[in-house]
Design a protein around this motif. Sequence first.
Motif, mmCIF file in Angstrom:
data_model
loop_
_atom_site.group_PDB
_atom_site.id
_atom_site.type_symbol
_atom_site.label_atom_id
_atom_site.label_comp_id
_atom_site.label_asym_id
_atom_site.label_seq_id
_atom_site.Cartn_x
_atom_site.Cartn_y
_atom_site.Cartn_z
ATOM 1 N N THR A 117 21.306 8.402 2.508
ATOM 2 C CA THR A 117 20.521 7.163 2.524
ATOM 3 C C THR A 117 21.397 5.925 2.387
ATOM 4 O O THR A 117 20.985 4.842 2.737
ATOM 5 N N ARG A 118 22.584 6.095 1.805
ATOM 6 C CA ARG A 118 23.475 4.975 1.465
ATOM 7 C C ARG A 118 22.956 4.163 0.283
ATOM 8 O O ARG A 118 23.554 3.154 -0.080
ATOM 9 N N ASP A 119 21.842 4.547 -0.274
ATOM 10 C CA ASP A 119 21.312 3.841 -1.437
ATOM 11 C C ASP A 119 21.976 4.377 -2.702
ATOM 12 O O ASP A 119 22.187 5.582 -2.841
ATOM 13 N N ILE A 120 22.286 3.461 -3.602
ATOM 14 C CA ILE A 120 22.990 3.838 -4.825
ATOM 15 C C ILE A 120 22.011 3.861 -6.002
ATOM 16 O O ILE A 120 21.319 2.880 -6.259
ATOM 17 N N ASP A 178 16.855 6.055 -11.054
ATOM 18 C CA ASP A 178 16.833 4.695 -11.593
ATOM 19 C C ASP A 178 16.548 3.713 -10.449
ATOM 20 O O ASP A 178 16.722 4.041 -9.275
ATOM 21 N N ARG A 179 16.115 2.535 -10.805
ATOM 22 C CA ARG A 179 15.933 1.446 -9.846
ATOM 23 C C ARG A 179 17.133 1.413 -8.890
ATOM 24 O O ARG A 179 18.271 1.540 -9.340
ATOM 25 N N LEU A 180 16.880 1.256 -7.604
ATOM 26 C CA LEU A 180 17.963 1.308 -6.629
ATOM 27 C C LEU A 180 18.886 0.103 -6.846
ATOM 28 O O LEU A 180 18.417 -1.018 -6.934
ATOM 29 N N LYS A 181 20.194 0.402 -6.874
ATOM 30 C CA LYS A 181 21.118 -0.621 -7.307
ATOM 31 C C LYS A 181 21.754 -1.387 -6.148
ATOM 32 O O LYS A 181 22.293 -2.464 -6.314
ATOM 33 N N GLY A 182 21.726 -0.840 -4.981
ATOM 34 C CA GLY A 182 22.368 -1.491 -3.844
ATOM 35 C C GLY A 182 22.690 -0.423 -2.828
ATOM 36 O O GLY A 182 22.169 0.692 -2.916
ATOM 37 N N ARG A 183 23.563 -0.742 -1.890
ATOM 38 C CA ARG A 183 23.874 0.227 -0.843
ATOM 39 C C ARG A 183 25.368 0.414 -0.728
ATOM 40 O O ARG A 183 26.147 -0.453 -1.101
#
Length: 439
Positions: free
Chosen positions: A304-307, A325-330
Motif C-alpha cells: 500500500t505504501r502507507d506507513i 495506528d492512524r496512518l502516518k504517511g506514505r
Amino acid sequence: MASQTIYNPKIELMPRDQLQLLQQYRLRNTVQHLYDHSPFYKKRLDEAGVAPEQIKTLDDLRRLPFTIKYDLRDNYPDGIFSAPTEQIVRYHVSSGTTGKPTVVGCTRHDLDMWSECVARSLGAAGCTQKDIAQIAYGYGLFTGGLGLHDGCELFGMTVIPASSGNTSRQLMLMQDLNPTVLCCTPSYALYLGEALQKQGISPDELSLRIGIFGAEPWTEEMRKRIEQLLGIDAMDIYGLSETSGPGVAVECIEAKHGLHFWEDNFIFEILDPETLEPMPDGEYGELVITTINRTGMPTLRYRTRDITRIIPEPCTCGRTHRRIDRLKGRSDDMLIIRGVNVFPSQIESVLAGLKGIMPHYRIIVDRKNNLDTLDIEVELAPDMPLDEVRTVEKLRSEIEKGIHATLGLAANVHLVQPNTIERSEGKAKRVTDLRKVYD
Ligand code: DLL
C-alpha cells in the motif's frame, strides 16, 4: 460496550484462534482461485516457485509474491482480474503513477463483502439504524461515495447522497434534512465546519453527532478541531481501491484509538519498506494487504505504501480484529490533494508532451481556508519570451487543461522565466507541501 452497534457479532467478536483458521482457509482458497483464473498470478506464482497446495498455514503467506501499483498499470485495464467480464458488476478507477490509471473490477460477491465491511465500520464508529448519513465523498470512479453509500444502506441508515462539493448545498441539506452522520474527507469536514462558523450557525443548531472521515492522512489536532466545529465524534476510516475501498479498517467509538482491521477479509502485514522483512509489533512500517475474500480481483501482498504500526493490545470494545495506528504517511511520493491521489510523475507526463517549456518544474501544495491548493511553476523554454502574452497564456491554459484531464483537479499553472527554478545537485526536490494541520 454498546452491543447494538456490532453489525456482525459472530465475526467481529470471533475468538482469535477461530479467526486465524478462517483466514487460513480463505488464504488457501484465494491462492488456488488466482492460480486457476488469473494468468497474471499464475505466472507470478510459477516464477516464485509456489504451488497453491504449498500454501497451508498463515506462515506460508511469506512465500507469496508481492503486488504493486505498477502491476495493475502494466496489466491495464483488466490483466490481473480473475473473473470473466460477465461476472464483473462494477469498475472503480484510481490514479496510476503515470499515464493510465489503475482499474479495479468487483463481482457481486466483492461488492457484498465490501458493503458488509462498511456496515461493520459504521457500527464500530458508533452509528445506529436511526442515523441519517450525508455522504459528501465523491460519487463515481472514486470508491468513497458509492462505498459508503452501499454500506450505509446495508446497515439500514437513511442516506443523503450529496456527493462532494457545492458547499452551500451541503449546508442547506445539513440544516433541512437533519443528518446525524457526515461522511467526507477530514479536510472537507474542516472546511464545512469553518463555513458554518462564518455563517454564524452553531453546531447545536444541527443534528450531526458522528463523522466518518478518511481517504487522506489527518491528525489528532485536526480531529479535535473538527469535533469542536461540528459538535461531533470524528472517526477515522481507512481503505484503498485496490483492495475494495473505504472500510478496510475503522476506529471504534469505545476506544477511539487505532483502526480495527477486518481480518476475516484482509490479512495485513507491517513490513520494513526497504528489506520487506516484518517489523516487530508496535513499530512503524509499510502496510501490506492480502485480500482473502474477493473473487474479481484479489490482490496478494499488495504494497500500500502507507506507513502505520500495529497496536498489539486487545481493544476495550471487545472486537478481536487487531488495530493499526492512524496512518502516518506514505513511503512513496504520492500526494493526496482534495482527496485525489496524485503522483508527481503524472504531472511530469503532462508537461513532457508540450513544446515551449523546459523539464524544470515545481509543485506547490498548500491549504488555504482548509481547502488544498495545487500550484505548478514551469520554466519557459529560452526561445519563448515571457512578454509574448498571448502565446504564453495559451500555453499556460493548455497545461492547466492537461493537468485537469489527467488528474481531474484544477491547478494554477505559473510560467516562469528560464533558469529561475532552483536546480538540485542530487535528487530534484520538485514538491513543496506547505499544508499545515489546519489554518
Ligand atoms: O481513499 C478509499 C477511501 C474512501 C478511504 C473514503 C476512506 C474513506 P484510494 O483513492 O484508492 O481509496 O486511496 C487510497 O488513500 O493508500 C492512503 O494513502 C489514503 N487513505 C485512505 N484512507 C486513509 C486514512 C480511498 N484514513 C489511499 N488515513 C491509501 C490516511 C488514508 N490515509
